[in-house]
Design a protein around this motif. Structure first.
Motif, mmCIF file in Angstrom:
data_model
loop_
_atom_site.group_PDB
_atom_site.id
_atom_site.type_symbol
_atom_site.label_atom_id
_atom_site.label_comp_id
_atom_site.label_asym_id
_atom_site.label_seq_id
_atom_site.Cartn_x
_atom_site.Cartn_y
_atom_site.Cartn_z
ATOM 1 N N LYS A 14 0.839 -1.193 0.000
ATOM 2 C CA LYS A 14 0.000 0.000 0.000
ATOM 3 C C LYS A 14 0.874 1.244 0.000
ATOM 4 O O LYS A 14 1.782 1.361 0.814
ATOM 5 C CB LYS A 14 -0.927 -0.002 1.203
ATOM 6 C CG LYS A 14 -1.902 -1.165 1.171
ATOM 7 C CD LYS A 14 -2.886 -1.093 2.290
ATOM 8 C CE LYS A 14 -3.854 -2.245 2.269
ATOM 9 N NZ LYS A 14 -4.748 -2.274 1.158
ATOM 10 N N PHE A 50 -2.418 3.729 -3.733
ATOM 11 C CA PHE A 50 -2.107 2.633 -4.642
ATOM 12 C C PHE A 50 -1.974 1.335 -3.855
ATOM 13 O O PHE A 50 -1.380 1.317 -2.784
ATOM 14 C CB PHE A 50 -0.783 2.865 -5.376
ATOM 15 C CG PHE A 50 -0.761 4.090 -6.230
ATOM 16 C CD1 PHE A 50 -1.325 4.084 -7.493
ATOM 17 C CD2 PHE A 50 -0.177 5.257 -5.774
ATOM 18 C CE1 PHE A 50 -1.304 5.205 -8.289
ATOM 19 C CE2 PHE A 50 -0.148 6.393 -6.560
ATOM 20 C CZ PHE A 50 -0.719 6.369 -7.824
ATOM 21 N N ASP A 51 -2.525 0.271 -4.390
ATOM 22 C CA ASP A 51 -2.308 -1.084 -3.884
ATOM 23 C C ASP A 51 -1.649 -1.860 -5.010
ATOM 24 O O ASP A 51 -2.197 -1.960 -6.114
ATOM 25 C CB ASP A 51 -3.623 -1.766 -3.521
ATOM 26 C CG ASP A 51 -4.217 -1.271 -2.222
ATOM 27 O OD1 ASP A 51 -3.579 -0.424 -1.573
ATOM 28 O OD2 ASP A 51 -5.317 -1.721 -1.870
ATOM 29 N N LEU A 52 -0.472 -2.386 -4.741
ATOM 30 C CA LEU A 52 0.265 -3.176 -5.732
ATOM 31 C C LEU A 52 0.489 -4.576 -5.187
ATOM 32 O O LEU A 52 0.853 -4.739 -4.018
ATOM 33 C CB LEU A 52 1.630 -2.543 -6.005
ATOM 34 C CG LEU A 52 1.645 -1.255 -6.790
ATOM 35 C CD1 LEU A 52 2.967 -0.540 -6.590
ATOM 36 C CD2 LEU A 52 1.438 -1.557 -8.257
ATOM 37 N N ARG A 53 0.278 -5.556 -6.020
ATOM 38 C CA ARG A 53 0.603 -6.925 -5.632
ATOM 39 C C ARG A 53 0.969 -7.711 -6.865
ATOM 40 O O ARG A 53 0.649 -7.321 -7.988
ATOM 41 C CB ARG A 53 -0.526 -7.587 -4.854
ATOM 42 C CG ARG A 53 -1.760 -7.864 -5.632
ATOM 43 C CD ARG A 53 -2.841 -8.508 -4.744
ATOM 44 N NE ARG A 53 -4.022 -8.781 -5.507
ATOM 45 C CZ ARG A 53 -4.241 -9.866 -6.218
ATOM 46 N NH1 ARG A 53 -3.331 -10.822 -6.260
ATOM 47 N NH2 ARG A 53 -5.352 -10.038 -6.886
ATOM 48 N N LYS A 54 1.653 -8.815 -6.647
ATOM 49 C CA LYS A 54 2.105 -9.645 -7.763
ATOM 50 C C LYS A 54 1.707 -11.082 -7.500
ATOM 51 O O LYS A 54 1.892 -11.601 -6.405
ATOM 52 C CB LYS A 54 3.619 -9.524 -7.903
ATOM 53 C CG LYS A 54 4.181 -10.212 -9.118
ATOM 54 C CD LYS A 54 5.612 -9.758 -9.370
ATOM 55 C CE LYS A 54 6.574 -10.828 -9.000
ATOM 56 N NZ LYS A 54 7.961 -10.492 -9.309
ATOM 57 N N VAL A 59 1.389 -8.333 -12.342
ATOM 58 C CA VAL A 59 1.329 -7.268 -11.343
ATOM 59 C C VAL A 59 -0.064 -6.646 -11.406
ATOM 60 O O VAL A 59 -0.541 -6.273 -12.478
ATOM 61 C CB VAL A 59 2.405 -6.192 -11.596
ATOM 62 C CG1 VAL A 59 2.260 -5.037 -10.621
ATOM 63 C CG2 VAL A 59 3.792 -6.813 -11.499
ATOM 64 N N LEU A 61 -2.586 -3.595 -10.058
ATOM 65 C CA LEU A 61 -2.580 -2.235 -9.519
ATOM 66 C C LEU A 61 -4.010 -1.787 -9.295
ATOM 67 O O LEU A 61 -4.865 -1.928 -10.173
ATOM 68 C CB LEU A 61 -1.903 -1.272 -10.493
ATOM 69 C CG LEU A 61 -2.086 0.225 -10.205
ATOM 70 C CD1 LEU A 61 -1.328 0.625 -8.948
ATOM 71 C CD2 LEU A 61 -1.629 1.050 -11.388
ATOM 72 N N LYS A 62 -4.267 -1.267 -8.112
ATOM 73 C CA LYS A 62 -5.550 -0.649 -7.796
ATOM 74 C C LYS A 62 -5.214 0.756 -7.312
ATOM 75 O O LYS A 62 -4.352 0.923 -6.444
ATOM 76 C CB LYS A 62 -6.262 -1.450 -6.714
ATOM 77 C CG LYS A 62 -7.650 -0.951 -6.372
ATOM 78 C CD LYS A 62 -8.345 -1.961 -5.478
ATOM 79 C CE LYS A 62 -8.656 -1.321 -4.160
ATOM 80 N NZ LYS A 62 -9.349 -2.207 -3.241
ATOM 81 N N ALA A 63 -5.865 1.782 -7.882
ATOM 82 C CA ALA A 63 -5.485 3.155 -7.565
ATOM 83 C C ALA A 63 -6.702 4.050 -7.369
ATOM 84 O O ALA A 63 -7.755 3.834 -7.964
ATOM 85 C CB ALA A 63 -4.614 3.726 -8.672
ATOM 86 N N HIS A 89 -8.167 0.128 -12.055
ATOM 87 C CA HIS A 89 -7.458 -1.120 -11.850
ATOM 88 C C HIS A 89 -6.658 -1.400 -13.116
ATOM 89 O O HIS A 89 -7.108 -1.088 -14.212
ATOM 90 C CB HIS A 89 -8.415 -2.285 -11.611
ATOM 91 C CG HIS A 89 -9.322 -2.082 -10.442
ATOM 92 N ND1 HIS A 89 -9.045 -2.588 -9.215
ATOM 93 C CD2 HIS A 89 -10.492 -1.419 -10.316
ATOM 94 C CE1 HIS A 89 -10.000 -2.255 -8.372
ATOM 95 N NE2 HIS A 89 -10.902 -1.548 -9.025
#
Length: 91
Positions: A14, A50-54, A59, A61-63, A89
């Motif tokens: 986050k 921003f939420d980033l995950r892999k 990858v 992205l939620k923003a 997203h």
């Protein structure tokens, strides 16, 4: 701000930025088409989350972006204010 993709995991990373982050304010100012707002002494309220995950090699992205922008109408050449409130997203 750099985010290294190899450091991301399935646990969301986050990130939160506001007008107290100098680089973020400069990025918002660069979008201003009215020089009066772009060079004001006090930055307008703005924020980004921003939420980033892999997962495997993908990858996610939620923003959420919020900012007050001063833009130039391409039709009548008048300045107008626009309250940006956008979420998206991406993969």
């Amino acid at each position: 701000m750099k985010v290294y993709l190899y450091e991301l995991s399935e646990e969301p990373k986050k990130l939160h930025f506001t007008e107290s982050d100098t680089w973020f304010v400069r990025a918002i100012e660069d979008t201003q088409e009215s020089s009066a707002l772009a060079h004001s002494s006090k930055p307008a309220p703005c924020k980004a989350d921003f939420d980033l995950r892999k997962s495997q090699e993908i990858v996610f992205l939620k923003a959420l972006l919020q900012a007050n922008l001063s833009l130039l109408c391409s039709r009548c050449a008048s300045y107008f204010n626009y309250a940006l409130h956008s979420s998206f997203h991406a993969l």
